[in-house]
Scaffold this motif. Structure first.
Motif, PDB file in Angstrom:
ATOM      1  N   THR A 108      33.634  -4.282  71.407  1.00 19.73           N
ATOM      2  CA  THR A 108      34.622  -5.037  72.194  1.00 19.73           C
ATOM      3  C   THR A 108      35.014  -4.324  73.483  1.00 19.73           C
ATOM      4  O   THR A 108      35.632  -4.926  74.362  1.00 19.73           O
ATOM      5  N   CYS A 113      38.900  -2.800  71.422  1.00 22.84           N
ATOM      6  CA  CYS A 113      38.788  -1.365  71.109  1.00 22.84           C
ATOM      7  C   CYS A 113      37.513  -1.146  70.309  1.00 22.84           C
ATOM      8  O   CYS A 113      37.359  -1.691  69.215  1.00 22.84           O
ATOM      9  N   TYR A 167      45.549   1.463  72.351  1.00 21.75           N
ATOM     10  CA  TYR A 167      44.735   0.240  72.216  1.00 21.75           C
ATOM     11  C   TYR A 167      44.199   0.103  70.787  1.00 21.75           C
ATOM     12  O   TYR A 167      44.055  -1.000  70.281  1.00 21.75           O
ATOM     13  N   ASP A 182      46.830  -1.564  68.673  1.00 19.34           N
ATOM     14  CA  ASP A 182      47.296  -2.888  69.098  1.00 19.34           C
ATOM     15  C   ASP A 182      46.169  -3.900  68.864  1.00 19.34           C
ATOM     16  O   ASP A 182      45.195  -3.942  69.626  1.00 19.34           O
ATOM     17  N   VAL A 183      46.320  -4.733  67.830  1.00 21.97           N
ATOM     18  CA  VAL A 183      45.205  -5.617  67.451  1.00 21.97           C
ATOM     19  C   VAL A 183      44.988  -6.751  68.451  1.00 21.97           C
ATOM     20  O   VAL A 183      44.014  -7.486  68.340  1.00 21.97           O
ATOM     21  N   THR A 184      45.864  -6.879  69.439  1.00 20.00           N
ATOM     22  CA  THR A 184      45.627  -7.904  70.469  1.00 20.00           C
ATOM     23  C   THR A 184      44.702  -7.380  71.566  1.00 20.00           C
ATOM     24  O   THR A 184      44.317  -8.129  72.469  1.00 20.00           O
ATOM     25  N   LYS A 185      44.363  -6.081  71.518  1.00 19.29           N
ATOM     26  CA  LYS A 185      43.546  -5.467  72.576  1.00 19.29           C
ATOM     27  C   LYS A 185      42.136  -5.173  72.065  1.00 19.29           C
ATOM     28  O   LYS A 185      41.942  -4.907  70.884  1.00 19.29           O
TER      29      LYS A 185
END
Ligand SMILES: Cc1cc2nc3c(=O)[nH]c(=O)nc-3n(C[C@H](O)[C@H](O)[C@H](O)COP(=O)(O)OP(=O)(O)OC[C@H]3O[C@@H](n4cnc5c(N)ncnc54)[C@H](O)[C@@H]3O)c2cc1C
Ligand code: SF4
Length: 336
Positions: free
Chosen positions: A136, A129, A121, A124-127
């Motif tokens: 977030t 963390c 995670y 993965d910058v779309t998730k």
């Protein structure tokens, strides 16, 4: 990839000054972690300060038996250094168990210590963390966490530190020499990395822009043997599921010196001080080693998907200590 400026200073003071002027800058060493993270958009520096022309590329035995290892020494060169192989096999074995030959030829000591977690995670910058974007959340706790921490984690982050080198250095009581805008200092390797607590984005105790210059090792304690063991999903090119680094001396069947660090279980190398205290002065037997590890690992708080790491680490470290006590040679793990 975002555009960035590039400098290649030839002295440490200039490198530190460049970072001080530009909070969005990053040091570039071998680039084997940083450049990957830039491609993923996890790191977006506006300036790269290349450390490749700095003079910290030697391994120097000291007159007191210690060792000074430049931060720019390549992992391959350190693993192959005759003094390291002769006096600190734990260090050589840890380095050779990491990554691949090509990566070790590029990766440096400083970069290996400050490489980032491999939590999926985080990368993965779309998730969400908490480590990458504080506040977030931590999807790993309920998601994919098979490889993640069983010791020292928090509700905010359960990441592990991926370095093999750092685990060996923890067992060797290494120190880290640095330079920042406030001057030089030395800190213990065991204080370099931090547990996540409420701030998983604070991964280490270096100041912004603080540069690692070298790593120091004290003289080996008399009559000690050392070794490193690592369990991973495949024999090469894989991060640890659990690892152990140990330095041990035995006299008349009793433990006279022990230093033990566990890897891939926490956000920092886990110095097993509870096990060490239980062992010192006691019998150097497999049963005693196992009991000491059980004691150490009572602190473990595994998640539903990574409980297997607790007995794995226990048995791995017990086997390593037993083999060191009986003089068994640790199997070489020279990987491609
Ligand atoms: C496929 C793959 C498998 C791997 N497997 C393993 C493994 O099993 N075990 C293992 O230990 N590692 C493993 N690695 C990690 C590899 O060892 C690291 O990428 C490498 O050690 C980082 O070193 P570097 O010099 O390339 O650092 P860089 O990528 O250049 O830098 C990493 C970080 O350190 C900072 N930095 C670098 N030098 C300094 C310094 N002197 N002072 C302050 N900050 C500095 C940089 O700013 C950056 O944030 C693997 C990597 C890959 C890609
Ligand atoms: S474990 Fe840490 S790095 Fe991974 S998702 Fe949670 S906060 Fe991010």
């Amino acid at each position: 990839m975002k555009e960035f400026a590039y400098h290649r200073p030839t002295d440490a003071a200039s490198a530190v000054a460049l970072l001080a002027q530009s909070p969005g800058a990053r040091y570039l060493a071998g680039g084997t972690n940083l450049v990957d993270l830039m491609k993923l958009g996890v790191e977006t520096p506006d300036l790269l300060v290349d450390l490749g022309a700095l003079p910290f590329t030697t391994v120097e035995p000291l007159t007191d038996g210690g060792l000074c290892i430049g931060a720019g020494v390549r992992n391959s060169d350190l693993a192959a250094h005759p003094y390291v192989r002769a006096h600190h096999p734990v260090l050589s074995q840890a380095l050779l168990s990491g990554a691949s030959g090509q990566l070790r030829n590029a990766a440096t000591v400083g970069g290996n210590l400050l490489q980032r977690t491999r939590c999926l995670y985080f990368q993965d910058v779309t998730k969400p963390c908490n480590k990458r974007l504080p506040g977030t959340g931590c999807p790993a706790r309920t998601g994919v966490h098979r490889d993640l921490a069983v010791l020292g984690a928090s509700g905010h982050c359960v990441a592990t530190h991926p370095s093999d080198l750092a685990v060996a250095l923890a067992a060797l009581d290494a120190t880290v020499d640095t330079l920042s805008a406030t001057g030089p200092r030395t800190l213990s390797i065991n204080r370099l990395h931090r547990l996540p607590g409420n701030h998983p984005d604070h991964e280490h105790r270096l100041l912004p822009g603080e540069l690692i210059l070298s790593v120091g090792l004290p003289a080996p304690a008399p009559d000690t043997r050392s070794g490193y063991r690592k369990v991973r999903d495949r024999a090469s090119f894989a991060f640890a599921l659990a690892s152990a680094a140990a330095v041990l001396a035995v006299e008349d069947g009793r433990v006279t010196h022990v230093a033990l660090a566990l890897g891939a279980l926490a956000a920092k190398p886990w110095r097993a001080t509870t096990a060490e205290q239980a062992l010192l002065g006691g019998p150097a037997t497999e049963a005693a080693f196992g009991r000491a590890l059980d004691l150490e690992l009572t602190a473990a708080e595994p998640l539903p998907g990574n409980g297997f790491k607790v007995p794995l680490a226990r048995n791995l470290a017990t086997r390593l200590l037993t083999d060191l006590a009986t003089g068994e040679q640790a199997p070489r793990r020279e990987t491609r």
